[in-house]
Design a protein around this motif. Structure first.
Motif, PDB file in Angstrom:
ATOM      1  N   GLY A  85      49.828  33.979  51.959  1.00 44.91           N
ATOM      2  CA  GLY A  85      51.064  34.560  51.235  1.00 44.91           C
ATOM      3  C   GLY A  85      50.770  35.588  49.979  1.00 44.91           C
ATOM      4  N   ILE A  86      50.310  36.510  50.477  1.00 39.11           N
ATOM      5  CA  ILE A  86      50.270  37.629  49.724  1.00 39.11           C
ATOM      6  C   ILE A  86      51.218  38.426  49.558  1.00 39.11           C
ATOM      7  CG2 ILE A  86      48.423  39.817  48.949  1.00 39.11           C
ATOM      8  CD1 ILE A  86      46.649  38.864  51.260  1.00 39.11           C
ATOM      9  N   LEU A  87      51.716  38.798  48.177  1.00 37.19           N
ATOM     10  CA  LEU A  87      52.271  39.024  47.415  1.00 37.19           C
ATOM     11  C   LEU A  87      52.330  40.507  47.157  1.00 37.19           C
ATOM     12  CD1 LEU A  87      54.077  37.110  44.642  1.00 37.19           C
ATOM     13  CD2 LEU A  87      54.647  37.496  47.657  1.00 37.19           C
ATOM     14  N   HIS A  88      53.118  41.505  47.323  1.00 40.37           N
ATOM     15  CA  HIS A  88      52.679  43.632  46.828  1.00 40.37           C
ATOM     16  C   HIS A  88      52.725  42.972  46.625  1.00 40.37           C
ATOM     17  CE1 HIS A  88      53.891  45.156  51.501  1.00 40.37           C
ATOM     18  NE2 HIS A  88      54.962  43.922  51.379  1.00 40.37           N
ATOM     19  N   GLN A  89      52.080  44.607  45.892  1.00 38.81           N
ATOM     20  CA  GLN A  89      51.503  45.201  44.342  1.00 38.81           C
ATOM     21  C   GLN A  89      52.935  46.077  44.163  1.00 38.81           C
ATOM     22  OE1 GLN A  89      48.384  47.135  43.821  1.00 38.81           O
ATOM     23  NE2 GLN A  89      46.565  45.209  44.607  1.00 38.81           N
ATOM     24  N   GLY A  90      53.020  45.450  42.690  1.00 40.00           N
ATOM     25  CA  GLY A  90      54.287  46.181  42.196  1.00 40.00           C
ATOM     26  C   GLY A  90      53.778  47.821  41.538  1.00 40.00           C
ATOM     27  N   HIS A 127      47.534  34.792  40.125  1.00 40.69           N
ATOM     28  CA  HIS A 127      46.377  36.015  40.868  1.00 40.69           C
ATOM     29  C   HIS A 127      44.891  35.620  40.734  1.00 40.69           C
ATOM     30  CE1 HIS A 127      45.425  39.688  41.054  1.00 40.69           C
ATOM     31  NE2 HIS A 127      44.268  39.733  40.630  1.00 40.69           N
ATOM     32  N   CYS A 128      44.281  35.732  42.607  1.00 45.94           N
ATOM     33  CA  CYS A 128      43.387  34.799  42.195  1.00 45.94           C
ATOM     34  C   CYS A 128      41.975  36.177  42.241  1.00 45.94           C
ATOM     35  CB  CYS A 128      43.176  34.588  44.180  1.00 45.94           C
ATOM     36  SG  CYS A 128      41.141  33.963  44.126  1.00 45.94           S
ATOM     37  N   PRO A 129      41.144  35.304  41.355  1.00 48.47           N
ATOM     38  CA  PRO A 129      40.360  36.419  40.507  1.00 48.47           C
ATOM     39  C   PRO A 129      39.214  36.492  41.441  1.00 48.47           C
ATOM     40  CG  PRO A 129      39.577  34.912  39.622  1.00 48.47           C
ATOM     41  CD  PRO A 129      40.920  34.418  40.407  1.00 48.47           C
ATOM     42  N   TRP A 130      39.416  35.857  43.014  1.00 52.45           N
ATOM     43  CA  TRP A 130      38.349  36.344  43.499  1.00 52.45           C
ATOM     44  C   TRP A 130      38.858  37.371  44.762  1.00 52.45           C
ATOM     45  CZ3 TRP A 130      33.358  33.954  43.774  1.00 52.45           C
ATOM     46  CH2 TRP A 130      32.697  32.660  42.665  1.00 52.45           C
ATOM     47  N   VAL A 135      49.287  35.456  44.736  1.00 44.99           N
ATOM     48  CA  VAL A 135      49.313  34.258  46.257  1.00 44.99           C
ATOM     49  C   VAL A 135      50.562  33.249  45.896  1.00 44.99           C
ATOM     50  CG1 VAL A 135      48.042  32.704  47.605  1.00 44.99           C
ATOM     51  CG2 VAL A 135      47.010  34.405  47.039  1.00 44.99           C
ATOM     52  N   GLU A 136      51.302  33.877  46.738  1.00 41.46           N
ATOM     53  CA  GLU A 136      52.601  32.833  47.020  1.00 41.46           C
ATOM     54  C   GLU A 136      52.398  31.560  46.754  1.00 41.46           C
ATOM     55  OE1 GLU A 136      57.330  31.660  48.317  1.00 41.46           O
ATOM     56  OE2 GLU A 136      55.570  33.378  49.644  1.00 41.46           O
ATOM     57  N   CYS A 148      42.261  32.432  49.950  1.00 37.40           N
ATOM     58  CA  CYS A 148      42.663  31.692  48.939  1.00 37.40           C
ATOM     59  C   CYS A 148      43.471  31.010  49.861  1.00 37.40           C
ATOM     60  CB  CYS A 148      43.877  32.670  48.607  1.00 37.40           C
ATOM     61  SG  CYS A 148      43.033  33.423  46.510  1.00 37.40           S
ATOM     62  N   ILE A 149      44.421  29.483  49.201  1.00 40.64           N
ATOM     63  CA  ILE A 149      44.848  28.237  49.941  1.00 40.64           C
ATOM     64  C   ILE A 149      46.454  28.670  49.162  1.00 40.64           C
ATOM     65  CG2 ILE A 149      45.116  26.117  50.987  1.00 40.64           C
ATOM     66  CD1 ILE A 149      42.450  27.596  51.951  1.00 40.64           C
TER      67      ILE A 149
END
Length: 314
Positions: A85-90, A127-130, A135-136, A148-149
């Protein structure tokens, strides 16, 4: 403005440690090693106890364990490459000092600014640091699959845990049946291999069953692992829509677009619906505002306006 002054934060969390880039090669090799270990473990199982039982006419064991291995293997590989569920960068042109608020089941959430992705992230987005992504509906980062989950692959994660439990249980039962059938035979390398496989199966089965129970309870209560350090005000979870609806939204509901377009839409004001204001403070944990007074039905000058929606809309 009075609403913001009288509001109380919903969740508190200790500030995250400074984010540093992690080397990608070691986590990727660890995830690939898990797939290899599953294949080696299954190879020993099918080569010794399962083969012996099949040769003695008990075909039920390979018929049951074979499909379970295929399901487990493809679930593990698919989860490695799934989209959480990756979100677009702004854009760096966006103002991090602006305030945006959304309503979720009579609870107002202020959207938090992500310094890495440069946008105001919706509730339950982390925001996942790895992986260095937002991620939504973030649950956790699984190091076993190096992914990520989140919203888009949580159901596949549950499928993997369930299939691993069933497969490990079937392997353990098969090994026990083999040892009972060969109790009259002298000790050999075959028995030693079967005992080793049974021990590994027990080592996997116990923590997997515990994880499955924990995740089932979390889904029933609409909770996320990442929110373990956060406490809802007065034990009220605005994302909880009842046990049956929580399971439907998590396991069966349509996933929607691959990227949540609403997150990009929030970056700019659309007509009078959003009236931004300078941020009063910028805490590090997603917070919410208590709905003390009713929200104004129409936008007015100097007031903060928000949309009301279901948890899945955000």
């Amino acid at each position: 403005m009075s609403l913001l002054k009288d509001a109380m934060p919903l969740m508190k969390e200790t500030p995250p440690p400074p984010q540093v880039p992690f080397p990608w090669i070691l986590p990727s090799l660890f995830a690939a090693l898990n797939v290899v270990l599953l294949v080696i473990f299954s190879g020993y199982f099918f080569a010794f106890p399962c083969r012996w039982l099949a040769q003695n006419g008990e075909w039920a064991f390979p018929i049951i364990t074979g499909p379970l291995f295929i399901l487990t293997f493809f679930s593990l590989v698919s989860l490695n490459f799934s989209d959480p569920g990756i979100l677009h960068q702004g854009s760096v042109e966006q103002d991090p000092m602006m305030v945006y608020v959304v309503w979720v089941n009579h609870r107002a959430f202020r959207l938090q600014w992500c310094e890495k992705c440069c946008f105001h992230r919706p509730p339950r987005t982390h925001h996942c640091p790895w992986c260095n992504i937002c991620v939504e509906d973030f649950d956790h980062h699984c190091k076993w699959v190096n992914n990520c989950i989140g919203h888009r692959n949580f159901r596949f994660f549950m499928l993997l845990v369930l299939s691993l439990c069933l497969y490990s249980g079937a392997v353990l039962v098969t090994c026990i049946i083999f040892l009972l059938r060969t109790a009259h035979l002298p000790f050999s390398m075959n028995k030693a291999s079967v005992i080793l496989v049974a021990g590994i199966a027990v080592g996997f089965l116990v923590p997997l069953l515990l994880l499955l129970v924990i995740q089932a309870v979390s889904v029933s209560a609409a909770e996320r692992s990442h929110e373990g350090k956060c406490t809802y005000l007065q034990r009220y979870n605005p994302f909880d829509q009842g046990c049956a609806n929580n399971w439907y939204l998590t396991i069966c509901a349509p996933l929607g677009p691959k990227y949540m377009s609403e997150a990009i839409w929030l970056q700019s004001m659309v007509g009078p619906e959003w009236v931004p204001m300078p941020s009063l403070h910028s805490p590090t944990c997603p917070s919410a505002l208590s709905p003390s007074p009713p929200w104004p039905p129409a936008p007015t000058s100097g007031c903060l306006q928000a949309r009301e929606g279901s948890p899945r809309e955000w």
